[in-house]
Design a protein around this motif. Structure first.
Motif, PDB file in Angstrom:
ATOM      1  N   SER A   1       4.956   8.428 -23.487  1.00 24.73           N
ATOM      2  CA  SER A   1       5.849   7.269 -23.534  1.00 24.73           C
ATOM      3  C   SER A   1       6.077   6.598 -22.225  1.00 24.73           C
ATOM      4  CB  SER A   1       7.319   7.557 -24.056  1.00 24.73           C
ATOM      5  OG  SER A   1       8.060   8.512 -23.254  1.00 24.73           O
ATOM      6  N   ILE A   2       5.558   7.252 -21.134  1.00 25.68           N
ATOM      7  CA  ILE A   2       5.776   6.753 -19.572  1.00 25.68           C
ATOM      8  C   ILE A   2       4.679   5.809 -19.305  1.00 25.68           C
ATOM      9  CG2 ILE A   2       7.188   8.653 -18.791  1.00 25.68           C
ATOM     10  CD1 ILE A   2       4.877   9.948 -17.740  1.00 25.68           C
ATOM     11  N   PRO A   3       5.188   4.769 -18.653  1.00 25.87           N
ATOM     12  CA  PRO A   3       4.092   3.864 -18.336  1.00 25.87           C
ATOM     13  C   PRO A   3       3.527   4.336 -16.978  1.00 25.87           C
ATOM     14  CG  PRO A   3       6.174   2.606 -18.033  1.00 25.87           C
ATOM     15  CD  PRO A   3       6.364   4.063 -18.477  1.00 25.87           C
ATOM     16  N   ARG A   4       1.940   4.530 -16.792  1.00 31.16           N
ATOM     17  CA  ARG A   4       1.667   5.177 -15.467  1.00 31.16           C
ATOM     18  C   ARG A   4       1.049   4.144 -14.712  1.00 31.16           C
ATOM     19  NH1 ARG A   4      -0.295  10.695 -17.093  1.00 31.16           N
ATOM     20  NH2 ARG A   4       1.057  11.243 -18.865  1.00 31.16           N
ATOM     21  N   LEU A   5       0.783   4.314 -13.257  1.00 29.21           N
ATOM     22  CA  LEU A   5       0.313   3.289 -12.626  1.00 29.21           C
ATOM     23  C   LEU A   5      -1.227   3.315 -12.831  1.00 29.21           C
ATOM     24  CD1 LEU A   5       1.340   3.654  -8.874  1.00 29.21           C
ATOM     25  CD2 LEU A   5       1.938   1.994 -10.315  1.00 29.21           C
ATOM     26  N   GLY A   6      -1.764   2.257 -12.829  1.00 37.66           N
ATOM     27  CA  GLY A   6      -3.290   1.864 -12.932  1.00 37.66           C
ATOM     28  C   GLY A   6      -3.517   2.169 -14.394  1.00 37.66           C
TER      29      GLY A   6
ATOM     30  N   VAL B   1       0.923  -1.289   0.040  1.00 40.22           N
ATOM     31  CA  VAL B   1      -0.126   0.115   0.150  1.00 40.22           C
ATOM     32  C   VAL B   1       0.782   1.284   0.021  1.00 40.22           C
ATOM     33  CG1 VAL B   1      -1.673   1.247   1.284  1.00 40.22           C
ATOM     34  CG2 VAL B   1      -1.714  -0.949   1.267  1.00 40.22           C
ATOM     35  N   ALA B   2       1.894   1.124   0.988  1.00 37.35           N
ATOM     36  CA  ALA B   2       2.629   2.425   1.049  1.00 37.35           C
ATOM     37  C   ALA B   2       3.641   2.710  -0.212  1.00 37.35           C
ATOM     38  CB  ALA B   2       3.656   2.441   2.127  1.00 37.35           C
ATOM     39  N   LEU B   3       4.094   1.454  -0.777  1.00 39.34           N
ATOM     40  CA  LEU B   3       5.087   1.669  -1.995  1.00 39.34           C
ATOM     41  C   LEU B   3       4.116   2.256  -3.181  1.00 39.34           C
ATOM     42  CD1 LEU B   3       7.851   0.555  -2.300  1.00 39.34           C
ATOM     43  CD2 LEU B   3       6.958  -1.465  -3.076  1.00 39.34           C
ATOM     44  N   LEU B   4       2.986   1.810  -3.277  1.00 40.16           N
ATOM     45  CA  LEU B   4       2.258   2.167  -4.410  1.00 40.16           C
ATOM     46  C   LEU B   4       1.662   3.733  -4.149  1.00 40.16           C
ATOM     47  CD1 LEU B   4      -0.306  -0.850  -4.988  1.00 40.16           C
ATOM     48  CD2 LEU B   4       1.331   0.305  -6.591  1.00 40.16           C
ATOM     49  N   SER B   5       1.550   3.863  -2.929  1.00 36.07           N
ATOM     50  CA  SER B   5       0.922   5.314  -2.542  1.00 36.07           C
ATOM     51  C   SER B   5       2.231   6.463  -2.789  1.00 36.07           C
ATOM     52  CB  SER B   5       0.581   5.290  -1.087  1.00 36.07           C
ATOM     53  OG  SER B   5       0.313   6.673  -0.461  1.00 36.07           O
ATOM     54  N   ALA B   6       3.417   5.875  -2.657  1.00 40.15           N
ATOM     55  CA  ALA B   6       4.521   6.792  -2.783  1.00 40.15           C
ATOM     56  C   ALA B   6       4.978   7.233  -4.205  1.00 40.15           C
ATOM     57  CB  ALA B   6       5.799   6.097  -2.149  1.00 40.15           C
ATOM     58  N   VAL B   7       4.562   6.353  -5.237  1.00 35.47           N
ATOM     59  CA  VAL B   7       4.798   6.653  -6.481  1.00 35.47           C
ATOM     60  C   VAL B   7       4.061   8.057  -6.792  1.00 35.47           C
ATOM     61  CG1 VAL B   7       4.843   6.091  -8.928  1.00 35.47           C
ATOM     62  CG2 VAL B   7       4.720   4.399  -7.039  1.00 35.47           C
ATOM     63  N   PRO B   8       5.001   9.181  -7.301  1.00 32.14           N
ATOM     64  CA  PRO B   8       4.516  10.398  -7.834  1.00 32.14           C
ATOM     65  C   PRO B   8       3.661  10.046  -9.162  1.00 32.14           C
ATOM     66  CG  PRO B   8       6.710  10.308  -7.517  1.00 32.14           C
ATOM     67  CD  PRO B   8       6.476   9.055  -7.449  1.00 32.14           C
ATOM     68  N   ASP B   9       2.415  10.473  -9.160  1.00 28.19           N
ATOM     69  CA  ASP B   9       1.694  10.230 -10.576  1.00 28.19           C
ATOM     70  C   ASP B   9       1.989  11.369 -11.376  1.00 28.19           C
ATOM     71  OD1 ASP B   9      -0.379   9.763 -12.196  1.00 28.19           O
ATOM     72  OD2 ASP B   9      -2.085   9.997 -10.821  1.00 28.19           O
ATOM     73  N   PRO B  10       2.278  11.253 -12.833  1.00 25.93           N
ATOM     74  CA  PRO B  10       2.373  12.242 -13.662  1.00 25.93           C
ATOM     75  C   PRO B  10       1.077  12.899 -13.781  1.00 25.93           C
ATOM     76  CG  PRO B  10       2.863   9.963 -14.597  1.00 25.93           C
ATOM     77  CD  PRO B  10       2.281   9.684 -13.309  1.00 25.93           C
ATOM     78  N   ASN B  11       0.400  13.252 -13.100  1.00 25.51           N
ATOM     79  CA  ASN B  11      -0.835  14.228 -13.251  1.00 25.51           C
ATOM     80  C   ASN B  11      -1.058  15.010 -12.174  1.00 25.51           C
ATOM     81  OD1 ASN B  11      -3.569  15.146 -13.606  1.00 25.51           O
ATOM     82  ND2 ASN B  11      -4.521  13.065 -13.360  1.00 25.51           N
ATOM     83  N   PRO B  12      -0.610  16.472 -12.735  1.00 22.91           N
ATOM     84  CA  PRO B  12      -0.780  17.375 -11.495  1.00 22.91           C
ATOM     85  C   PRO B  12      -2.119  17.701 -10.926  1.00 22.91           C
ATOM     86  CG  PRO B  12      -0.614  18.302 -14.024  1.00 22.91           C
ATOM     87  CD  PRO B  12      -0.403  16.823 -14.183  1.00 22.91           C
ATOM     88  N   ARG B  13      -3.120  17.189 -11.458  1.00 21.35           N
ATOM     89  CA  ARG B  13      -4.422  17.453 -10.806  1.00 21.35           C
ATOM     90  C   ARG B  13      -4.836  16.245  -9.808  1.00 21.35           C
ATOM     91  NH1 ARG B  13      -6.791  21.834 -13.194  1.00 21.35           N
ATOM     92  NH2 ARG B  13      -6.713  22.080 -15.402  1.00 21.35           N
ATOM     93  N   ASN B  14      -4.024  15.571  -9.711  1.00 22.96           N
ATOM     94  CA  ASN B  14      -3.934  14.255  -8.797  1.00 22.96           C
ATOM     95  C   ASN B  14      -2.871  14.397  -7.617  1.00 22.96           C
ATOM     96  OD1 ASN B  14      -4.764  11.978  -7.565  1.00 22.96           O
ATOM     97  ND2 ASN B  14      -3.829  10.605  -8.914  1.00 22.96           N
ATOM     98  N   ARG B  15      -2.799  15.309  -7.034  1.00 27.19           N
ATOM     99  CA  ARG B  15      -1.730  15.586  -6.072  1.00 27.19           C
ATOM    100  C   ARG B  15      -2.501  14.934  -4.706  1.00 27.19           C
ATOM    101  NH1 ARG B  15       1.141  21.175  -7.096  1.00 27.19           N
ATOM    102  NH2 ARG B  15       2.012  20.805  -9.204  1.00 27.19           N
TER     103      ARG B  15
END
Lengths: 377, 353
Positions: free
Chosen positions: B264-269, A284-298
C-alpha cells in the motif's frame, strides 16, 4: 501592464489543454513587528517570494518542499485565505487579485481585487482539503451540517433537500450514509479526512487545493484516501494542487511537480522528468534523502549539510547556496552568492532556477553521494 | 512458555510481555503477549501503525509505564538481568546507563529552562559520578561527536534556540553520553524534514558502528526500516504478527497484514498505478474481534481464523501469526472444519505445543 518574469512564463505554461489556474509573481511577506511599542516593522518572513506557474484543467500539480519552504502559504494565498503582498492569480480567466509590487505602486499601478460578492461566487470553484482531520472539522457540528453548510450558504440547496445531497456526497467518498447525524469525534482519522473531502466536493468545484491531505494518516489508510482522490478526479474532472512533503506520495498522484525552497520555486517539470532527471541540486538531494523501502537498496546518498536557513533572512544570490553540494564541487563560483538564478527552461516544460543546472549529471551526483552505510549482502 | 526459538547472544530478551491499561471503559491490552530479542550490536526495527503497541513495548522495557497501565505478565531480560525484578533504584541505574531512549519530539523531552550542554552534563555526572565541570567538557565533546558545529557555543544555548534536527542531535548526544548497550529510538526522525532525516539516520549508522550498540528502532516508516534494520518485528493490535530478517520481511512477507502494508505504500520511481489498500480500520482495542485480530480486514480470511492463530515458524528464523501454510496456502485441516477441529488444528500447527 502585466509584469511577469520572462523566464518563468514558458515553463509554467501548460503544454496543452485549457489553463485553469495561473499564478504570476506571487509574493507573501509576513511582517515581523518589534521596536519599542511593538508596532514598527523590523523585518519580514519571505514565505513566498515571487512564484509563477499555471495548472491546466484536469491535471494534478504536486508541490513539494520541506517545512518553511512556503508551500502551505502559497496554497492559502491562492485561495485568498490570506491576502497576498503582491502578484496575480487567475482562475478560469477570472482575476482573483492583481496586486502591484511596491515599485509598481509608486509608478501608479492600482491593485485589482475581486469584491466580496464576486469572490463568494469564485469560491464555489475553489475548495480545499486540509492536513489535520482533527483540527479542520468543527466538533460541534454533525457531519450533515459540516458537509451541507457550503451548498446552503451558496443557495445550491435548501434545508429540506440538504440531507439528500449530503447522503449522496457521503456515498461518493465511501462513508456510510447513515452516519450523517454523527459528530467528528465518532470517526477515525481516515474517515474524517473523507468528511473533509466530501465538504470540499459539496460545491462541485473545479479546483481543489489538497494541503498534506494524507500526512496525518496511517500507512494503510493513506492509500485508501489517495485512491479516493484519484477516483474523484477521474469521475468529476477535478484539478488538484497537491501540496505534500512526501515525495513518493507526490510522485504517485501528480502529473507535474514543482519543488520549492525558501519561498521560491526551484524546479518545475513533468513528474517522470523531474524524478528521473532532476536538474536542481536541491531536488537531487531531496530525492536522494528519501529512504527506499527496499533493504537491498541501501544506496549512496547526497547528504546536505546544515539546516534550512530562516525565511526571515534568506541567503543572498541563490537561496540554496549555503547547502549546495554542486557549488562546493564547482569551486564555489561567485555567481551563486551574488546573482539570483533565473527560473529558466532547460528543456521544453522543464524549468529550473540554478546557474549551473547543466552540471547536474549522473557523474557529479555520483561523486557527491557518500556511502549510505553498509550495503546489504 | 517461550513462543519463539531461542537465540544465543541476545542482549535484550522479551518473552510473553503483556502490558494492559485498566481504563474506565475496560481493559486495553496495548501489548498482549509480545516476544522478541535483540542481539548485541544488532538493529531491530519494530514497525506498525498507531496503536499497535510498539511504543508501549519500548516504555515497558524502560519500565516507564504509568497508571492505569501495568505490566501484567512476561519477562524482560537485559543480558542476565531480569529488568522486571529490579528495584526502582536499580532500574534507574539501568536507564541511561545500559539503556537509553530517544523520542519523536525532542522539544518535549528536553527541559526548556536549562542550556542543552548542562542537561547532557547532568546526565553524565549522575551516571558516572564525575564532577560537573569535567562532565561539561564531556558534554561539549558529545555535541561535536553528533555533528553539531561550534559545539562550545551551542552547549550554552537553550532548546528553543535550536532547530528540530539540532535538538534531535542533542537528544542523541545525551542518550549516547553514557555509552549504552541498547538504544531505544522511538520514531526518531518522524518529526524531521527528509534532508534532515537523512542526516540523522547517517549519524545513527556511524555511531552504531563506532559504539557497537544495539538499537531498537520503532517507526511506522518502512523506508527507514529498510534503510536501518537487520531484523524486523511487525506489530498489529498489541501482538507480533511477523518477524524475520529485513530482507525476508520485505521480499517474502507471509502475514497478510505485512503484505498489505508493503503493497500500500507509494514508492519512488514506480509508475503511477492504483495503490493496493488494506480495507477497513484497526479494531477498537476495547472490542477486539475473536480469533485473529486482523481477520476482518484480511483478504485471506477463512473459518479457522475464528481461532487465534499462533506465532509459527514458517522458515528458520521467520515467524508469522497466521493460519496460512508456509507456502501461503489455506491449511488443509480447519479450512472448513468445525470450531473443535480448528482448535485441534491449532494445537497441531503451533510451535508452542
Amino acid at each position: 501592464m502585466e509584469t511577469t518574469n520572462p523566464g518563468a512564463q514558458p515553463a509554467a505554461a501548460p503544454a496543452a489543454g485549457e489553463t485553469l489556474l495561473r499564478v504570476e509573481n506571487l509574493v507573501k511577506h509576513f511582517e515581523i513587528r518589534g521596536g519599542l511599542l511593538g508596532i514598527s516593522t523590523i523585518g519580514a518572513v519571505r514565505a513566498v517570494d515571487g512564484v509563477s506557474f499555471s495548472v491546466r484543467k484536469g491535471e494534478t500539480l504536486g508541490l513539494v518542499g520541506e517545512s518553511g519552504c512556503g508551500k502551505t502559504t502559497l496554497g492559502k494565498v491562492i485561495l485568498r485565505l490570506i491576502p497576498a503582498t503582491s502578484g496575480k492569480v487567475t482562475v478560469k480567466n477570472r482575476v482573483l487579485f492583481d496586486i502591484p509590487t511596491e515599485e509598481e505602486r509608486k509608478a501608479g499601478r492600482r491593485a485589482t481585487v475581486l469584491d466580496a460578492g464576486e469572490m463568494k461566487k469564485a469560491r464555489r470553484d475553489l475548495q480545499v482539503v486540509f492536513q489535520d482531520p482533527y483540527a479542520s472539522l468543527n466538533p460541534r457540528m454533525s457531519v450533515g451540517e459540516i458537509v451541507g453548510e457550503g451548498p446552503l450558504v451558496h443557495g445550491l440547496t435548501d434545508k429540506g433537500k440538504r440531507e439528500d445531497l449530503v447522503r449522496e456526497l457521503l456515498a461518493r467518498v465511501g462513508l456510510n450514509q447513515s452516519h450523517i447525524h454523527r459528530y467528528p469525534h465518532e470517526f477515525s482519522g481516515g474517515q474524517r479526512q473523507r468528511i473533509g473531502i466530501a465538504r470540499a466536493l459539496a460545491l462541485n468545484p473545479d479546483f481543489v487545493v489538497c494541503d498534506e491531505p494524507v500526512s496525518a494518516l496511517d500507512v494503510s489508510i493513506q492509500s485508501q484516501v489517495l485512491n479516493l482522490l484519484d477516483d474523484l478526479q477521474q469521475e468529476l474532472g477535478l484539478t488538484y494542487l497537491f501540496i505534500a512533503h512526501n515525495l513518493a506520495v507526490v510522485e504517485h498522484i501528480s502529473d507535474r511537480v514543482g519543488v520549492m525552497y525558501l519561498g521560491m520555486m526551484v524546479e518545475l517539470a513533468e513528474v517522470d522528468d523531474i524524478y528521473v532527471r532532476p536538474a536542481h541540486p536541491y531536488t537531487v538531494a531531496l530525492l536522494s534523502a528519501v529512504p527506499d523501502p527496499n533493504p537491498r537498496n541501501r544506496r549512496r546518498r547526497v547528504i546536505l549539510k546544515g539546516d534550512i536557513p530562516s525565511p526571515a533572512n534568506p541567503p543572498s544570490g541563490c537561496r540554496f547556496h549555503t547547502r549546495c553540494w554542486l557549488r562546493e564541487r564547482l569551486g564555489n563560483p561567485e555567481q551563486c552568492t551574488t546573482v539570483v538564478p533565473e527560473f529558466r527552461e532547460i528543456q521544453p516544460g522543464h524549468a529550473v532556477a540554478c546557474h549551473f543546472a547543466e552540471e547536474v549529471t549522473p557523474d557529479t551526483i555520483g561523486a557527491a553521494a557518500r556511502t549510505g552505510g553498509p550495503v546489504a549482502s | 512458555m517461550t513462543q519463539r526459538p531461542t537465540r544465543t547472544g541476545e542482549l535484550l530478551s522479551i518473552d510473553g510481555l503483556k502490558t494492559h491499561f485498566y481504563t474506565q471503559d475496560g481493559v486495553v491490552k496495548a501489548v498482549d503477549g509480545v516476544s522478541f530479542g535483540i542481539r548485541n550490536g544488532e538493529t531491530l526495527g519494530v514497525v506498525g501503525e498507531s496503536g499497535c503497541g510498539k511504543s508501549i513495548t519500548a516504555l515497558s522495557v524502560m519500565r516507564l509505564i504509568e497508571r492505569p497501565g501495568r505490566i501484567v505478565a512476561g519477562s524482560i531480560r537485559l543480558a542476565d538481568r531480569d529488568l522486571l525484578a529490579l528495584s526502582d533504584e536499580e532500574m534507574r541505574d539501568v536507564r541511561g546507563n545500559a539503556i537509553s531512549m530517544i523520542f519523536q519530539e525532542p522539544m518535549t523531552s528536553l527541559n526548556p529552562v536549562y542550556p542543552c550542554g548542562d542537561q547532557i552534563a547532568e546526565a553524565i555526572s549522575l551516571h558516572e559520578g564525575i564532577h560537573r565541570r569535567e562532565a561539561g567538557d564531556r558534554a561539549i565533546e558529545m555535541l561535536s561527536q553528533v555533528g553539531i558545529p561550534d559545539a562550545k557555543r551551542r552547549a550554552r544555548e537553550y532548546p528553543h534556540q535550536l532547530s528540530g534536527g539540532m535538538r534531535q542531535r542533542v537528544m542523541i548526544a545525551m542518550a549516547l553520553s553514557t555509552n549504552p548497550e541498547l538504544l531505544i529510538a522511538d520514531e526518531p526522525t518522524t518529526a524531521l524534514d527528509v534532508t534532515i532525516q537523512a542526516q540523522i539516520l547517517e549519524l545513527m549508522k556511524a555511531l552504531r558502528e563506532r559504539n557497537r550498540m544495539a538499537i531498537m528502532l520503532i517507526t511506522h516508516d518502512l523506508g527507514v526500516i529498510a534503510e536501518m534494520a537487520d531484523d524486523v518485528v511487525v506489530m498489529y493490535s498489541g501482538k507480533v504478527v511477523e518477524s524475520s530478517d529485513v530482507n525476508t520481511v520485505f521480499e517474502q512477507p507471509h502475514h497478510p497484514y505485512t503484505k498489505g502494508l508493503l503493497a500500500s505504500i507509494p514508492r519512488l520511481g514506480e509508475k503511477r498505478h492504483r495503490l493496493e489498500v488494506i480495507q477497513g480500520v484497526v479494531p477498537n482495542p476495547l472490542n477486539l474481534p475473536k480469533g485473529c485480530l486482523f481477520k476482518r480486514r484480511c483478504p485471506s480470511a477463512m473459518p479457522v481464523c475464528d481461532t487465534p492463530p499462533p506465532l509459527q515458524e514458517i522458515q528458520p528464523g521467520h515467524l508469522s501469526r497466521c493460519w496460512l501454510t508456509p507456502a501461503g496456502e489455506p491449511p488443509e485441516i480447519g479450512a472448513d472444519a468445525e470450531a473443535e477441529t480448528a482448535v485441534a488444528a491449532a494445537a497441531a500447527l503451533t510451535v508452542e505445543a
